[in-house]
Motif scaffolding. Structure first.
Motif, PDB file in Angstrom:
ATOM      1  N   ALA A  65       2.307   1.885  -3.384  1.00  0.00           N
ATOM      2  CA  ALA A  65       1.304   2.135  -4.442  1.00  0.00           C
ATOM      3  C   ALA A  65       1.163   0.961  -5.410  1.00  0.00           C
ATOM      4  CB  ALA A  65       1.644   3.411  -5.209  1.00  0.00           C
ATOM      5  N   ASP A  66       1.358  -0.260  -4.915  1.00  0.00           N
ATOM      6  CA  ASP A  66       1.150  -1.468  -5.732  1.00  0.00           C
ATOM      7  C   ASP A  66      -0.252  -1.991  -5.406  1.00  0.00           C
ATOM      8  OD1 ASP A  66       1.054  -3.963  -6.897  1.00  0.00           O
ATOM      9  OD2 ASP A  66       3.081  -4.546  -6.306  1.00  0.00           O
ATOM     10  N   LEU A  67      -1.248  -1.514  -6.173  1.00  0.00           N
ATOM     11  CA  LEU A  67      -2.642  -1.773  -5.841  1.00  0.00           C
ATOM     12  C   LEU A  67      -2.986  -3.268  -5.893  1.00  0.00           C
ATOM     13  CD1 LEU A  67      -5.440  -0.706  -5.139  1.00  0.00           C
ATOM     14  CD2 LEU A  67      -5.872  -0.406  -7.589  1.00  0.00           C
ATOM     15  N   ASP A  68      -2.544  -3.969  -6.954  1.00  0.00           N
ATOM     16  CA  ASP A  68      -2.902  -5.390  -7.093  1.00  0.00           C
ATOM     17  C   ASP A  68      -2.390  -6.202  -5.905  1.00  0.00           C
ATOM     18  OD1 ASP A  68      -4.190  -4.900  -9.441  1.00  0.00           O
ATOM     19  OD2 ASP A  68      -2.526  -5.525 -10.736  1.00  0.00           O
TER      20      ASP A  68
ATOM     21  N   LYS B 281     -10.826  -1.243   4.273  1.00  0.00           N
ATOM     22  CA  LYS B 281      -9.722  -1.015   3.335  1.00  0.00           C
ATOM     23  C   LYS B 281     -10.082  -1.534   1.944  1.00  0.00           C
ATOM     24  CE  LYS B 281      -6.032   0.700   5.549  1.00  0.00           C
ATOM     25  NZ  LYS B 281      -5.222   1.844   5.047  1.00  0.00           N
TER      26      LYS B 281
ATOM     27  N   GLU C 235     -12.419   0.446  -0.043  1.00  0.00           N
ATOM     28  CA  GLU C 235     -11.758   1.617  -0.613  1.00  0.00           C
ATOM     29  C   GLU C 235     -11.032   1.266  -1.903  1.00  0.00           C
ATOM     30  OE1 GLU C 235      -8.025   4.629   0.527  1.00  0.00           O
ATOM     31  OE2 GLU C 235      -8.945   3.366   2.091  1.00  0.00           O
ATOM     32  N   TYR C 236     -10.386   0.084  -1.928  1.00  0.00           N
ATOM     33  CA  TYR C 236      -9.515  -0.252  -3.067  1.00  0.00           C
ATOM     34  C   TYR C 236     -10.212  -1.064  -4.169  1.00  0.00           C
ATOM     35  CZ  TYR C 236      -5.545   1.462  -0.363  1.00  0.00           C
ATOM     36  OH  TYR C 236      -4.673   2.259   0.331  1.00  0.00           O
ATOM     37  N   CYS C 237     -11.210  -1.858  -3.827  1.00  0.00           N
ATOM     38  CA  CYS C 237     -11.883  -2.646  -4.887  1.00  0.00           C
ATOM     39  C   CYS C 237     -13.383  -2.716  -4.612  1.00  0.00           C
ATOM     40  CB  CYS C 237     -11.290  -4.058  -4.994  1.00  0.00           C
ATOM     41  SG  CYS C 237     -11.338  -5.009  -3.449  1.00  0.00           S
TER      42      CYS C 237
ATOM     43  N   THR D 108      -1.551  -5.029  -2.947  1.00  0.00           N
ATOM     44  CA  THR D 108      -2.235  -4.547  -1.745  1.00  0.00           C
ATOM     45  C   THR D 108      -3.563  -5.272  -1.562  1.00  0.00           C
ATOM     46  OG1 THR D 108      -1.230  -2.360  -1.970  1.00  0.00           O
ATOM     47  CG2 THR D 108      -3.219  -2.521  -0.608  1.00  0.00           C
ATOM     48  N   VAL D 109      -4.374  -5.277  -2.616  1.00  0.00           N
ATOM     49  CA  VAL D 109      -5.691  -5.923  -2.557  1.00  0.00           C
ATOM     50  C   VAL D 109      -5.541  -7.420  -2.303  1.00  0.00           C
ATOM     51  CG1 VAL D 109      -7.731  -6.527  -3.912  1.00  0.00           C
ATOM     52  CG2 VAL D 109      -6.857  -4.187  -3.953  1.00  0.00           C
TER      53      VAL D 109
ATOM     54  N   GLU E 262       0.838  -1.198   0.000  1.00  0.00           N
ATOM     55  CA  GLU E 262       0.000   0.000   0.000  1.00  0.00           C
ATOM     56  C   GLU E 262       0.878   1.256   0.000  1.00  0.00           C
ATOM     57  OE1 GLU E 262      -3.910   1.505   2.520  1.00  0.00           O
ATOM     58  OE2 GLU E 262      -2.315   0.404   3.557  1.00  0.00           O
TER      59      GLU E 262
END
Length: 891
Positions: free
Chosen positions: A164-167, A195, A198-200, A169-170, A161
């Motif tokens: 900034a590595d979204l995949d 969380k 927020e992201y997915c 992180t999720v 997180e």
């Protein structure tokens, strides 16, 4: 292993003991020297000898560094589960803070496969040494192999997180959430849920799947709290359709939730803001009135809201229609068969089915057939999505075929189209299956991974061995660190409980889990059961339970386990084969146990009534094997035994005994005899005495197709004209099946297809519509539709039976020496002095008015086998005839 090596290791052990080397004196170099000794071990026995030497030394010197290392590394190389020696060694160096040695030892362990202990120890080393990049890599490996580890998954998610590595992180937050639910840590669950929203936020399937587990683990109130967060997220993003779906779920948990009731009314107002009758429908459905059951109110509202200008509807008699206007309680509709039809709103809601503009029925009514045909053929994905959406996003291939064939596609077009469609449904992540049935397909609102797709199929599948197959497909994706794998693997390990009688599902689970652990040792071991205990439970019923293992790979695994664990395995395999006919059983016997195989062949031929399938398998697959030839069974006896098996299976089928197995064996023998031309080969190469004996036996198999008999007889007559067929061999053979011409056979098959794929689906729609009209006691349409259903089912049953019995007539086999099927007979009626002419065919072709008789009719039976010049009297009419000529009936 050389004596010098043993002597050197012994000296090293003694020196270590005598000098009492301190831990501080050890470095990685000493262990590299020990590795050189291990590399010199060329034979398995060498390693065992060295391990025994070290283990004996440890009995009286338990902290020997050399012995612990050599014994531990040999155990690892042999995949022995007991790793106590090497872990004890690492603990010694950890306690003494010799971190470089610890790192080396951990890396050596990991060369032989993943280890939770080694990875966690290595992680501690990297953490103490502030090597963040290496620490992250090790933590990721821990998460892959330890499905219980939640905290590290959360730490990894927070790390990615920050970067900034979204995949990633999720992905790690999802793993952590799954694991915190299992650990029943509510605060952590709530934190990560927020969380992920927020992201997915669009990953609805994930949240819906998890909320069920949360309701089961923490209670429905907690699930509602989290679903309210999902709803708020959907509203803020303007995703009203999903918001409505979530509110309905909340109200399923608590139908007294007044806030959710208000919210759902507001959402309906937003969704249907441009609808001309919106407020009227909200009012008459009592959607906002708390006294009415919310679920009834929603159903009522959604029925009404579909009625608006320009929308499509369906009536069972008038077909597809389009709503022209809605004025208060009046609806004006243009149907294809009834323009300008007025209905009350109540009647329309009760009697009509609303359709989307892309419903297949609407497209059939509004598009030209050629346009729809081309679109469906060219764009299979679009066609599948359109068809599934047409039926409430759940549909099977039978329903799709009923809608497309023959109105859009013909039978020839359907076969390749449906094959392509099935492949798309299987592989395309836009499609899924219903949780209730593996045969019902849905369109996913968002693209899913192939792993998720397989998991959904696994959950929908109810049959154990089908689940085994899906799990194997999942294993091919190498995604063992996913929660999907954990759940599926837990399904099988859940069967492995001590003290429970072993059945095919417990045995299958043990074999499957054991095979997976052999491939991925960090998943094991199986502590609850072992194969020896399982074997003691099944050994007296091994033939039955083997047959119940409906999976070829599991059968092979069982065979391997028996060979490894049971000393008398050759006798067990010999005992099993005649009942099971599993070629893998013989694989291990062909080299060293040839005499046992020879005895087995002799025994099977002697007891062919009991071991008919084994006899056929030996003849077909083992004829060239030395151990088979050694049995000394003459070729003539082999063929005669197969004829006896053919006759026996016919009788068993007629008596309805093990019909499926007997049909399979019967077809195998007929394939050998006629398709593989073994009988023709005998006619060409063997002496006439053997040919006559074999044909006589075949001739006595009364259920064998007469056409096959006549072809053989004709071939014998051509090659050996001196062989004379007398008595019964000159007669026409009529099968116990139903002799038919090819044209009639094809016609009946087309009739059956039309009934199954057009008339029965149409009748189902009639029943479905009639049911929607309510009160069945006074529902004439329902009664008529049900009577039609009974009539259709009866016709289909009769047609299927007749088609199954049908024996295709072979025109080339007609013998005009006597009256038979497929002949035209001219005769003189001496009683009244007239000439008469009849054609003998089957009951399907029968047409007495045109002198075409069924060979099963009384008069035709009297005619059969009569020869030119023969006189006879037909007793039923006291009429006398003389046969004049017999010719082949016209095409």
């Amino acid at each position: 292993m050389s004596e010098n090596t043993v002597k050197n290791v012994q000296e090293m052990l003694n020196m270590e003991k005598w000098t009492r080397s301190t831990i501080s004196n050890y470095s990685t170099n000493q262990f590299k020297e020990l590795d050189d000794i291990l590399k010199d071990l060329t034979e398995r026995t060498d390693a065992e000898e060295l391990k025994k030497l070290c283990d004996d030394h440890l009995n009286h010197t338990k902290n020997s560094i050399i012995a612990l290392y050599l014994s531990g590394m040999i155990a690892l190389s042999r995949q022995v589960i007991d790793d106590s020696a090497i872990t004890m060694l690492i603990d010694i160096f950890v306690d003494n803070r010799k971190w470089n040695v610890v790192k080396y030892l951990c890396e050596r362990i990991l060369e032989h496969g993943e280890s939770k202990f080694a990875l966690r120890t290595l992680a501690d080393f990297y953490k103490n040494d502030h090597q963040e990049e290496s620490l992250i890599e090790v933590w990721e490996r821990i998460i892959r192999i330890d499905p219980d580890e939640a905290d590290i998954a959360k730490i990894l998610a927070e790390h990615f997180e920050k970067n900034a590595d979204l995949d990633s992180t999720v992905g790690y937050f999802k793993k952590a959430l799954h694991r915190y639910i299992v650990k029943q840590l509510w605060t952590n669950v709530q934190e990560i849920w927020e969380k992920l929203l927020e992201y997915c936020p669009e990953d609805l399937d994930f949240f819906l799947h998890l909320q069920k587990k949360i309701a089961k683990t923490f209670g429905e109130e907690k699930a509602v709290l989290l679903l309210q967060d999902v709803y708020a997220s959907c509203r803020s993003r303007g995703d009203i359709n999903t918001a409505l779906f979530v509110l309905k779920l909340i109200l399923e948990y608590n139908d007294q939730d007044l806030q959710s009731r208000k919210e759902i009314t507001d959402c309906f107002r937003i969704k249907y803001a441009g609808h001309s009758q919106l407020e009227y429908y909200i009012r008459i459905s009592n959607l906002s009135q708390n006294y009415r059951n919310i679920h009834d109110a929603i159903t009522d509202f959604e029925k009404h809201i579909a009625f608006d200008e320009g929308n499509y509807v369906f009536h069972r008699t008038w077909g597809v229609g389009r709503i022209v206007s809605v004025q208060g309680d009046k609806v004006l509709i243009d149907f294809a068969k009834k323009k300008g039809h007025n209905m009350s709103l109540k009647m329309a809601v009760d009697a009509l089915q609303t359709l989307s503009c892309e419903h297949i029925w609407v497209l059939k009514a509004t598009w030209k057939r050629e346009k729809l045909h081309d679109k469906i053929k060219e764009d299979t994905v679009w066609a599948l999505k359109m068809m599934i959406a047409s039926f409430d996003n759940i549909c099977d291939m039978k329903r799709i075929k009923a809608e497309l064939v023959p109105s859009i596609l013909d039978e020839k077009e359907w076969t390749p189209w449906s094959s392509k469609a099935r492949e798309i449904l299987k592989s395309d992540p836009d499609f899924g299956v219903s949780p209730d049935s593996i045969d019902l397909f849905t369109v996913k609102e968002h693209t899913v991974t192939i792993q998720e797709k397989l998991y959904n199929e696994f959950k929908a599948q109810k049959k154990f061995f089908k689940r085994v197959s899906i799990f194997r497909s999942f294993l091919e994706k190498k995604d063992l660190d996913s929660e999907y794998f954990t759940e599926m693997f837990a399904y099988f390990t859940g069967f492995l409980k001590p003290g429970v009688p072993v059945n095919e599902e417990i045995l299958g689970s043990y074999l499957l889990v054991n095979d997976v652990i052999i491939q991925y040792p960090y998943l094991g071991p199986i502590n609850s059961l072992n194969f020896i205990s399982i074997w003691e439970d099944i050994r007296n019923d091994i033939s039955r339970i083997f047959l119940e293992l409906k999976d070829r790979e599991l059968r092979k695994s069982l065979i391997t386990n028996i060979k490894i664990s049971v000393p008398e395995w050759p006798d067990i395999f010999i005992h099993l084969f005649p009942d099971i006919v599993e070629p893998a059983l013989l694989k291990y016997l062909t080299d060293s146990y040839a005499d046992k195989l020879t005895d087995l062949v002799i025994s099977c031929f002697e007891k062919y009534r009991d071991y008919r399938e084994a006899v056929v398998w030996f003849f077909k697959n083992a004829s060239d094997e030395p151990w088979y030839k050694k049995a000394g069974i003459s070729y003539e006896k082999q063929i005669i035994t197969l004829i006896h098996i053919l006759n026996l299976t016919y009788r068993e089928i007629e008596n309805h005994r093990e019909t499926t197995d007997n049909r399979r064996i019967n077809n195998q023998v007929k394939t050998l005899f006629f398709k593989n031309r073994i009988l023709e080969s005998i006619i060409d190469t063997f002496d006439t005495e053997m040919i006559v004996r074999i044909f006589t036996l075949l001739n006595d198999v009364k259920d064998l197709d007469s056409a096959d008999k006549m072809r053989l007889r004709s071939r014998i007559a051509d090659k050996y004209p001196e062989i004379k067929f007398t008595g019964d061999s000159e007669k026409t053979y009529v099968t116990r099946g139903l002799m038919v011409t090819k044209s009639k056979y094809e016609e009946k098959k087309r009739q059956l297809v039309r009934l199954m794929e057009e008339e029965i689906p149409a009748n189902s729609k009639e029943i479905e519509f009639a049911l929607s009209l309510g009160d069945l006691r006074e529902n004439a349409e329902y009664k008529a539709a049900k009577e039609r259903q009974e009539q259709l089912n009866s016709t289909v049953s009769r047609l299927k039976t007749e088609i199954d019995r049908a024996q295709l007539f072979e025109p080339t086999a007609v013998n005009t020496a006597h009256v038979s099927f497929g002949t035209k007979v001219t005769m003189f009626n001496t009683t009244i002095g007239t000439e008469e002419e009849y054609t003998i065919l089957g009951p399907w072709e029968s047409d007495p008015d045109n002198k075409i008789l069924s060979y099963l009719s009384p008069f035709a039976k009297e005619l059969l086998n009569k020869k030119p010049g023969e006189q006879f009297e037909y007793s039923m009419t006291k009429t006398s005839y003389v046969i004049k000529t017999i010719t082949i009936a016209a095409g």
